[in-house]
Design a protein around this motif. Structure first.
Motif, short mmCIF file in Angstrom:
data_model
loop_
_atom_site.label_atom_id
_atom_site.label_comp_id
_atom_site.label_asym_id
_atom_site.label_seq_id
_atom_site.Cartn_x
_atom_site.Cartn_y
_atom_site.Cartn_z
N LYS A 12 -10.58 17.62 2.21
CA LYS A 12 -10.10 18.11 3.51
C LYS A 12 -9.54 16.93 4.30
O LYS A 12 -8.35 16.70 4.32
CB LYS A 12 -11.24 18.82 4.26
N LYS A 13 -10.42 16.18 4.94
CA LYS A 13 -9.96 14.98 5.65
C LYS A 13 -9.50 13.93 4.65
O LYS A 13 -8.48 13.26 4.85
CB LYS A 13 -11.08 14.42 6.51
N VAL A 14 -10.26 13.77 3.56
CA VAL A 14 -9.92 12.79 2.52
C VAL A 14 -9.21 13.49 1.38
O VAL A 14 -9.78 14.37 0.73
CB VAL A 14 -11.18 12.06 2.01
N ARG A 15 -7.97 13.10 1.13
CA ARG A 15 -7.17 13.68 0.05
C ARG A 15 -6.70 12.63 -0.94
O ARG A 15 -6.68 12.88 -2.14
CB ARG A 15 -5.96 14.41 0.67
N VAL A 16 -6.34 11.42 -0.47
CA VAL A 16 -5.74 10.40 -1.33
C VAL A 16 -6.67 9.19 -1.39
O VAL A 16 -6.98 8.58 -0.37
CB VAL A 16 -4.36 9.97 -0.80
N VAL A 17 -7.07 8.83 -2.62
CA VAL A 17 -8.07 7.77 -2.84
C VAL A 17 -7.51 6.74 -3.80
O VAL A 17 -6.76 7.06 -4.73
CB VAL A 17 -9.39 8.38 -3.39
N LYS B 210 1.04 -8.58 -3.69
CA LYS B 210 0.67 -7.28 -3.14
C LYS B 210 0.67 -6.20 -4.22
O LYS B 210 1.45 -6.26 -5.18
CB LYS B 210 1.67 -6.88 -2.05
N LEU B 211 -0.17 -5.22 -4.03
CA LEU B 211 -0.12 -4.02 -4.86
C LEU B 211 1.15 -3.23 -4.52
O LEU B 211 1.63 -3.29 -3.37
CB LEU B 211 -1.35 -3.15 -4.61
N PRO B 212 1.72 -2.50 -5.46
CA PRO B 212 2.99 -1.80 -5.21
C PRO B 212 2.81 -0.49 -4.43
O PRO B 212 3.31 0.57 -4.83
CB PRO B 212 3.52 -1.54 -6.63
N PHE B 213 2.09 -0.57 -3.33
CA PHE B 213 1.85 0.58 -2.46
C PHE B 213 2.23 0.22 -1.03
O PHE B 213 2.21 -0.95 -0.64
CB PHE B 213 0.37 1.00 -2.50
N PRO B 214 2.52 1.22 -0.19
CA PRO B 214 2.90 0.94 1.19
C PRO B 214 1.68 0.63 2.07
O PRO B 214 0.53 0.82 1.65
CB PRO B 214 3.58 2.24 1.64
N ASP B 215 1.94 0.18 3.26
CA ASP B 215 0.87 -0.02 4.24
C ASP B 215 0.30 1.33 4.65
O ASP B 215 0.98 2.36 4.62
CB ASP B 215 1.42 -0.71 5.50
N ASN B 216 -1.00 1.30 5.01
CA ASN B 216 -1.65 2.47 5.64
C ASN B 216 -1.52 3.74 4.80
O ASN B 216 -1.20 4.82 5.31
CB ASN B 216 -1.04 2.72 7.03
N ALA B 217 -1.77 3.63 3.50
CA ALA B 217 -1.51 4.73 2.58
C ALA B 217 -2.75 5.56 2.23
O ALA B 217 -2.70 6.79 2.25
CB ALA B 217 -0.88 4.20 1.30
N TYR B 218 -3.85 4.90 1.90
CA TYR B 218 -5.00 5.59 1.30
C TYR B 218 -6.05 5.97 2.33
O TYR B 218 -6.39 5.18 3.22
CB TYR B 218 -5.63 4.72 0.22
N ASP B 219 -6.59 7.18 2.18
CA ASP B 219 -7.66 7.65 3.06
C ASP B 219 -8.97 6.94 2.76
O ASP B 219 -9.75 6.66 3.67
CB ASP B 219 -7.85 9.16 2.89
N VAL B 220 -9.22 6.71 1.49
CA VAL B 220 -10.45 6.04 1.04
C VAL B 220 -10.09 5.09 -0.10
O VAL B 220 -9.26 5.42 -0.95
CB VAL B 220 -11.51 7.06 0.55
N ILE B 221 -10.72 3.92 -0.10
CA ILE B 221 -10.65 3.01 -1.24
C ILE B 221 -12.06 2.85 -1.79
O ILE B 221 -13.02 2.69 -1.02
CB ILE B 221 -10.06 1.64 -0.84
N GLY C 69 -8.57 4.02 10.35
CA GLY C 69 -9.67 4.98 10.39
C GLY C 69 -10.18 5.34 9.02
O GLY C 69 -11.15 6.11 8.89
N GLY C 70 -9.58 4.78 7.96
CA GLY C 70 -9.99 5.06 6.59
C GLY C 70 -11.25 4.30 6.19
O GLY C 70 -11.72 3.41 6.92
N PHE C 71 -11.75 4.61 5.00
CA PHE C 71 -13.06 4.11 4.57
C PHE C 71 -12.95 3.30 3.28
O PHE C 71 -12.16 3.64 2.39
CB PHE C 71 -14.03 5.27 4.36
N PHE C 72 -13.76 2.25 3.18
CA PHE C 72 -13.90 1.48 1.94
C PHE C 72 -15.33 1.64 1.45
O PHE C 72 -16.28 1.22 2.13
CB PHE C 72 -13.58 0.01 2.19
N VAL C 73 -15.48 2.26 0.28
CA VAL C 73 -16.80 2.47 -0.34
C VAL C 73 -17.00 1.37 -1.37
O VAL C 73 -16.31 1.36 -2.41
CB VAL C 73 -16.89 3.87 -0.98
N TRP C 74 -17.93 0.47 -1.09
CA TRP C 74 -18.19 -0.67 -1.99
C TRP C 74 -19.57 -0.50 -2.61
O TRP C 74 -20.59 -0.61 -1.94
CB TRP C 74 -18.11 -1.98 -1.21
N SER C 75 -19.58 -0.20 -3.88
CA SER C 75 -20.82 -0.02 -4.65
C SER C 75 -20.99 -1.24 -5.54
O SER C 75 -20.30 -1.38 -6.56
CB SER C 75 -20.73 1.26 -5.48
N ALA C 76 -21.89 -2.16 -5.15
CA ALA C 76 -21.99 -3.43 -5.86
C ALA C 76 -23.34 -4.07 -5.59
O ALA C 76 -23.98 -3.80 -4.56
CB ALA C 76 -20.86 -4.37 -5.42
#
Length: 610
Positions: free
Chosen positions: A227-232, A285-296, A323-330
């Motif tokens: 819903k809120k998160v679509r692109v990861v 840089k990664l080949p992605f635009p700025d401000n792209a992903y809802d969650v990393i 406003g996006g989120f970074f989930v770091w499992s480590a």
């Protein structure tokens, strides 16, 4: 005598009426069998044995179970493509469409079935002065690009259909058992008979990936998967079980990892039918635009976020939506030995300086993770005691600047106004005006018209007018995606689309992500970062004519041949002149080709190799 003249006149009238009727039928039915070369029904009836042979460097290789898919039912004869409003000059195109003469090319084989030109350039890698920051995992493309054809693995078979492929693939299609041994205690992958099986485990997924994903949602309900998160973005994805499982929650994940000692992990992901690409957070840089992903997401991804002056984490900050989120499992999140505690303190300091805040930190089943949130305004940056890392200037963050560009050592400003707003919930964001689209009315009108045209064209032509077995299509690439209209029109089908935005054209990739789709920048004069035989269908709309001004068309076609699976398709919408150049090259590669309505060339790849 008058009687005979009267009968003769009546006969002529009847004959005239019949001729007029036949003419009307011919003009209104573009797929009638009297003109088979104007219709892709000819492709359905033809076989690869009809294609003229070339003089190969060696005898063709016989591959078991790798013949092209069976022909499909006849095409719909009642629908007209939405964009097909220009007349087709049939007499002009008749000769070249009929002409099945291929180029006489002495094709040779590449050395490896897994050859990737820009990642396997051994000569260039040996000349590197340093490998400290993963420079050897970055792109080093040979000049000129190679023209060899990648051979098939022995006993290659048509991939298993989706969704069965998510759980198992043919061992013979990616015969790399090293990962089975390397991760045998973590349940990533198992070899069972003729298959690789993917149980859904992982380094951090002790109780399986489904349990792990649900626990993240429970820990932070604001995520709202699907819903809120679509692109990861999944960093260091392994065999992409995380991204593959999220598909069930209407979340599309770009999984990526480098080509390293975790042998063939991205190849496994693509063979499974899960979106993935080869990339590394090294010096560029990664080949992605700025401000792209809802969650990393990163689960033990072995990236030293605090290293190289903190640039790897700053790169995540760049591509993460405000406003996006970074989930770091480590392990540094929950282990308390001296080494891990030192890493955790460094991460605390770095994330604080970037104005990231911890919104969740927990531990479960011997594993822990922390969830950070990126700020959605610049207010925090101005309140910092030290301007470190500094805010970027305009030149550092100009659009379309992440192709062969060094990593930033600064923090980009958060977009203001509508461009900084979070998109609507899925699926509404697919059709609403992208938040990064220009506020000019003409821009919105162009977007709406593009969406309308592609919706009609895909429905009328691509799905119902071409001889494509869509039941076997899952991995799709749009080679010049524009606003993503082609992918949006296919959204209800069980497939995914990699939207490619050429770096020399208009930068529309941010809008594609705003719509809840995934994509990547690329220069088609070079090889794409993927394994051979990755995609079931490649689509190109008026790209090759522009591309041919900079690149050799044959080299582009060789790259297309490398990416497409045997039995897969190339669909090209182009000028007649470009299709005349393209067709003989495809025929020399033993592809079957044909043209629909004089505007769409379709190629069907065979299993032939020199």
């Amino acid at each position: 005598m008058n009687i005979f003249q009267s009968r003769k006149f009546s006969g002529l009238c009847v004959l005239s009426i019949l001729l007029v009727s036949v003419t009307i039928i011919l003009l209104t039915n573009d797929t009638i069998d009297l003109f088979p070369y104007l219709s892709l029904s000819y492709l359905r009836r033809s076989s690869l044995s009809d294609v003229p042979t070339v003089t190969p460097a060696s005898t063709p290789t016989t591959v078991n179970n790798s013949s092209p898919p069976p022909p499909e039912p006849p095409f719909s004869q009642t629908q007209t493509p939405v964009v097909d409003d220009e007349p087709v000059h049939q007499d002009l195109e008749m000769d070249w469409v009929k002409d099945k003469t291929s180029l006489k090319v002495e094709w040779t084989r590449c050395e490896s079935p897994d050859y990737m030109p820009c990642l396997d350039n051994v000569k260039a890698i040996k000349k590197l002065k340093s490998k400290r920051n993963m420079e050897h995992r970055e792109r080093h493309c040979p000049v000129p690009p190679p023209r060899c054809l990648v051979p098939l693995p022995k006993r290659y078979k048509a991939p298993l259909p989706w969704p069965k492929s998510r759980d198992m693939i043919w061992y013979d299609n990616a015969p790399h058992p090293k990962l089975v041994d390397y991760k045998k205690d973590q349940n990533w992958i198992r070899k069972t008979g003729p298959f690789f099986v993917f149980p859904g485990g992982g380094t951090q997924f002790k109780d399986g990936v489904i349990h792990y994903i649900n626990y993240i949602q429970k820990t932070l309900p604001a995520l709202e998967w699907g819903k809120k998160v679509r692109v990861v973005l999944d960093v260091g994805c392994g065999v992409a079980s995380f991204g593959g499982t999220l598909l069930d929650k209407n979340v599309i994940t770009m999984s990526f990892a480098p080509k390293d000692e975790h042998e063939a992990q991205i190849q496994f992901a693509l063979e499974r039918g899960i979106p993935a690409t080869l990339a590394v957070i090294g010096t560029q840089k990664l080949p992605f635009p700025d401000n792209a992903y809802d969650v990393i997401h990163c689960a033990r991804c072995r990236v030293h976020w605090h290293g190289y002056g903190g640039r790897p984490l700053l790169e995540l900050n760049r591509v993460l939506r405000p406003g996006g989120f970074f989930v770091w499992s480590a392990t540094p999140v929950y282990q308390h030995d001296e080494g891990h505690r030192s890493v955790w303190k460094t991460m605390e300091s770095l994330t604080t300086s970037m104005c990231w805040k911890v919104v969740a930190r927990t531990r479960f089943t011997k594993v822990g993770f922390v969830i950070y949130q990126k700020p959605d305004s610049d207010s925090c940056y101005g309140a910092r005691k030290n301007n470190e890392p500094p805010l970027c200037n305009e030149e550092d963050t100009k659009k379309n600047s992440s192709w062969y560009t060094p990593l930033l050592s600064c923090v980009p400003k958060v977009p203001v106004g509508l461009t900084g707003r979070w998109p609507s919930q899925w699926p509404g964001r697919l059709t609403e005006k992208p938040v990064s689209l220009s506020t000019a009315q003409s821009s919105e009108d162009s977007f709406r018209e593009d969406t309308r045209l592609w919706s009609g064209t895909v429905s009328d032509v691509y799905l119902n007018g071409l001889a494509i077995n869509w039941t076997k299509i899952h991995n799709v690439m749009d080679m010049n995606a524009g606003y993503g209209g082609f992918a949006a029109a296919l959204i209800n089908r069980p497939l995914w689309v990699m939207n490619v935005v050429p770096v020399q054209g208009e930068d529309t990739l941010s809008m594609i992500f705003d719509r809840g789709l995934i994509g990547i920048y690329h220069d088609w004069c070079e090889s794409f970062n993927t394994y051979p035989r990755s995609y079931d269908l490649l689509h190109s709309s008026f790209l090759l004519t522009i591309l041919s001004q900079r690149c050799d068309l044959m080299e582009v076609v060789v790259e297309i041949d490398r990416i497409v699976r045997p039995g897969g398709y190339l669909v090209v919408q182009e000028t007649v002149e470009m299709m005349k150049k393209l067709n003989p090259i495809l025929l020399s590669l033993r592809w079957s080709t044909n043209v629909y309505k004089g505007k769409y060339l379709v190629g069907l790849k065979s299993s032939w190799r020199p």
